[in-house]
Design an enzyme around this catalytic site. Structure first.
Site, PDB file in Angstrom:
ATOM      1  CG  ASP A   1      -1.977   1.382   1.174  1.00 26.50           C
ATOM      2  OD1 ASP A   1      -2.845   0.892   1.113  1.00 26.50           O
ATOM      3  OD2 ASP A   1      -2.118   1.979   1.406  1.00 26.50           O
ATOM      4  CB  ILE A   2       0.917   4.436  -2.172  1.00 24.24           C
ATOM      5  CG1 ILE A   2       1.505   2.864  -3.427  1.00 24.24           C
ATOM      6  CG2 ILE A   2       2.052   5.952  -2.423  1.00 24.24           C
ATOM      7  CD1 ILE A   2       0.858   4.093  -4.675  1.00 24.24           C
TER       8      ILE A   2
ATOM      9  CD  GLU B   1      -4.428   3.874  -1.434  1.00 23.86           C
ATOM     10  OE1 GLU B   1      -4.543   4.003  -0.306  1.00 23.86           O
ATOM     11  OE2 GLU B   1      -5.820   4.040  -2.568  1.00 23.86           O
TER      12      GLU B   1
END
Length: 385
Positions: free
Chosen positions: A241-242, A284
């Site tokens: 996950d960003i 994301e």
């Protein structure tokens, strides 16, 4: 007596002509049989990389050439073609890009049914193509690097999907005009297979990131877990996950966010193995299925991806931008009576990811049985978060 000899001579000539015609048609029948066999082979897969190999090695076997290259449509939106694979040359990929503004593409795209002005739907001696462009004042083409002797377009039903390039024959003899017809028949069959592979790819790929989509990921996770049970092998699952991506989008805008998503996907894809299954899980969040991989090996891959993303300079602004990712990894050790479901497996990886984010972000966490309790304690210590 003379008439009898003349009649015999005529009969012998007719027999020779019949024999020649028979040999000619026998050769044609043999070629058609070969094409049928090739069709079965190239229709045996919808995976583009495997298909490219099959097409080129079939070419080498059918036409006995020293080298062959496949150029394919790689980006439909941009109309970008790239060399996908070469065999028999010093490299299997030359990174040649052919854009929609290329004279070669324009010559094939601009009314290919009018051969008086453009290049048509058929195979060409490369010398003919060179002469066509030299008459327009153009001496060099992007395809010169592939040592071509013959070039044929790969036309699908409504679109051009690429080019097949053949080098010289192994026995140093020249291609005949009749050979071009047979080569184009081959490319027509190859183009149908490539078109089918492209359609299949559209169904399973996320259009923006060029990673596998959510549904394909779910299907493959189930398959890999079943295969793991059957062969008593381990499979690992990574979730990424960003970090702070919502804030990033709020600051720099969604177009810049899309640039980050695409570049991050590329970094993930080029770090994992070809046997791994990288996917965009949603937003994301990314996932990678790693068949026959222990959690310790997966951790090394996760760290490599994290470090590459941390160091990467994302374009789009006056100065390069940087982002970090958090990662969670879980392992499925199969036994025939395993009761862990794909949903359970995803939840384990997701909990490890959540722990990475709660524990400071920009790190990789391996799922253990203690993770749920640790997360519960974190929540109790910080009830407002």
């Amino acid at each position: 007596m003379d008439n009898d000899l003349e009649n015999i001579d005529n009969i012998l000539k007719q027999l020779n002509q019949a024999d020649s015609a028979f040999n000619h048609y026998e050769t044609k029948i043999m070629k058609l049989k070969n094409l049928l066999e090739v069709t079965k082979i190239i229709n045996s897969t919808l995976e583009e990389d495997k298909l490219a190999q099959i097409i080129l090695y079939s070419c080498q076997g059918q036409f006995l050439v020293q080298n062959a290259t496949l150029i394919l449509l790689e980006d439909t939106d941009k109309g970008l073609f790239e060399d996908h694979l070469s065999i028999g040359l010093e490299k299997d990929k030359f990174e040649v890009k052919i854009t929609k503004d290329s004279p070669l593409l324009k010559a094939f795209y601009s009314n290919p049914d009018d051969e008086s002005k453009n290049l048509g739907k058929k195979a060409y001696f490369y010398s003919e193509i060179k002469k066509f462009f030299q008459n327009q004042g153009l001496d060099a083409l992007e395809t010169d690097v592939f040592m071509p002797d013959v070039l044929a377009p790969l036309w699908g039903k409504n679109s051009l999907y690429g080019f097949l390039i053949l080098g010289k024959k192994l026995d140093s003899t020249s291609f005949e005009r009749e050979d071009l017809s047979y080569i184009f028949q081959f490319t027509e069959l190859a183009a149908i297979s490539i078109e089918n592979a492209k359609l299949f790819e559209m169904a399973i790929m996320d259009r923006m990131t060029r990673l596998y989509n959510h549904q394909y990921f779910k299907n493959r996770l189930y398959e890999e877990m079943e295969r793991s049970k059957r062969y008593q092998r381990t499979v690992s699952l990574m979730f990424f996950d960003i970090d702070h991506f919502k804030s990033f989008n709020d600051t720099y805008g969604h177009q810049q966010g899309d640039i980050v998503l695409k570049a991050t996907s590329g970094l993930i894809k080029t770090t994992v193995r070809k046997t791994d299954i990288p996917a965009r899980y949603g937003g994301e969040e990314f996932a990678v299925i790693l068949p026959e991989t222990s959690v310790e090996e997966a951790f090394k891959v996760g760290e490599k991806i994290r470090k590459r993303i941390e160091a990467f300079e994302y374009p789009g602004q006056e100065k390069p931008l940087h982002v970090n990712i958090s990662c969670g990894i879980a392992e499925f050790k199969a036994t025939e009576d395993s009761i862990l479901t794909p949903t359970d497996f995803v939840e384990m990886s997701d909990q490890a990811l959540y722990f990475s984010k709660k524990n400071g972000r920009n790190q990789v966490t391996i799922y253990t049985d203690e993770i749920p309790e640790k997360l519960k304690n974190m929540k109790e210590e910080n009830p407002g978060h």
